[in-house]
Design a protein around this motif. Sequence first.
Motif, PDB file in Angstrom:
ATOM      1  N   ASP A 122      10.792  -7.843 -63.164  1.00 59.87           N
ATOM      2  CA  ASP A 122      10.232  -8.461 -62.032  1.00 59.87           C
ATOM      3  C   ASP A 122      11.031  -8.191 -60.528  1.00 59.87           C
ATOM      4  OD1 ASP A 122       8.347 -10.144 -63.550  1.00 59.87           O
ATOM      5  OD2 ASP A 122       9.834 -11.321 -64.258  1.00 59.87           O
ATOM      6  N   PRO A 150      11.046  -8.248 -56.333  1.00 56.23           N
ATOM      7  CA  PRO A 150      10.396  -8.928 -55.332  1.00 56.23           C
ATOM      8  C   PRO A 150       8.992  -8.669 -54.755  1.00 56.23           C
ATOM      9  CG  PRO A 150      12.669  -8.479 -54.629  1.00 56.23           C
ATOM     10  CD  PRO A 150      12.140  -7.541 -55.732  1.00 56.23           C
ATOM     11  N   SER A 151       8.440  -7.382 -55.152  1.00 58.09           N
ATOM     12  CA  SER A 151       7.154  -7.020 -54.721  1.00 58.09           C
ATOM     13  C   SER A 151       6.096  -7.442 -55.959  1.00 58.09           C
ATOM     14  CB  SER A 151       7.159  -5.447 -54.448  1.00 58.09           C
ATOM     15  OG  SER A 151       7.450  -4.668 -55.855  1.00 58.09           O
ATOM     16  N   GLU A 194      13.805  -2.407 -55.486  1.00 62.69           N
ATOM     17  CA  GLU A 194      14.229  -3.623 -55.146  1.00 62.69           C
ATOM     18  C   GLU A 194      13.593  -4.080 -53.733  1.00 62.69           C
ATOM     19  OE1 GLU A 194      15.226  -6.318 -56.790  1.00 62.69           O
ATOM     20  OE2 GLU A 194      16.119  -5.825 -58.643  1.00 62.69           O
ATOM     21  N   THR A 195      13.531  -3.068 -52.627  1.00 66.11           N
ATOM     22  CA  THR A 195      13.375  -3.141 -51.534  1.00 66.11           C
ATOM     23  C   THR A 195      11.851  -2.983 -51.103  1.00 66.11           C
ATOM     24  OG1 THR A 195      13.543  -0.600 -50.547  1.00 66.11           O
ATOM     25  CG2 THR A 195      15.810  -1.996 -50.843  1.00 66.11           C
ATOM     26  N   ARG A 242       8.129  -3.615 -50.361  1.00 67.41           N
ATOM     27  CA  ARG A 242       7.097  -4.563 -49.908  1.00 67.41           C
ATOM     28  C   ARG A 242       5.931  -4.001 -49.929  1.00 67.41           C
ATOM     29  NH1 ARG A 242      11.419  -6.176 -51.158  1.00 67.41           N
ATOM     30  NH2 ARG A 242      12.683  -8.316 -50.448  1.00 67.41           N
TER      31      ARG A 242
END
Length: 217
Positions: free
Chosen positions: A139, A141-142, A205-206, A208
């Motif tokens: 899971d 952040p996006s 992880e970065t 978006r």
Amino acid sequence: MIDDSVGDARSELWFAEPPGFIALPLDALLADPGSPAAEGLRVAVAPLLDAAPGGPARQGFVAQLAQGQQMLAALCQFGTVHCSVGLHRDDIDASGAAAHLLSFLTITWHSTSVAPRAVTAARAVTSASGGHTHVACVDLPSGPATLSETTVGPAPGSGLPQLPLLQVHAHLPHPDCKRMAVFTLSTTVPARRGEYRAILREVVETVRFADPLAAEA
């Protein structure tokens, strides 16, 4: 450091380039002949050609550049929108002789059947023909995604070094549930799979799917 591309109206995802990677300027390398971008590439390459020791060396450089352009054009035909070359120092080599490690990072868009994002991510790595191993559902952040690995080798007689190619993949379905961004980090040093997997995890992880700067405004 924020790149100018963050404000590009054509952007469909945002991410942070990892340390040690240099993005290839696809717009310039694949520019139409006679266009301003093509002229910019000619100006940038001119000093390298002038520094070549002779005609054969210049011809060899031009041939290598053309081969690189052909490879990038082929990738773009399959939906690749970003390519970066990574160069890192192998400071954990037990022999004590530090070497430099090359890798290649790509981002490619794939159309998908409409389905929940977690299902799409799982399907991408479970087909029998895919050969994915070391699969992990994560899971981010996006949203939901999968991490996996494949190992392939060059075809015999291709003229390429007969080295195994490790590819670490991250499949990130888009919130519209109709497409998926695939991040692939490739290297011919499978012994460093743990380090390259960590690099790719750090990158995704970065990610978006909406402009993070606009959200902060």
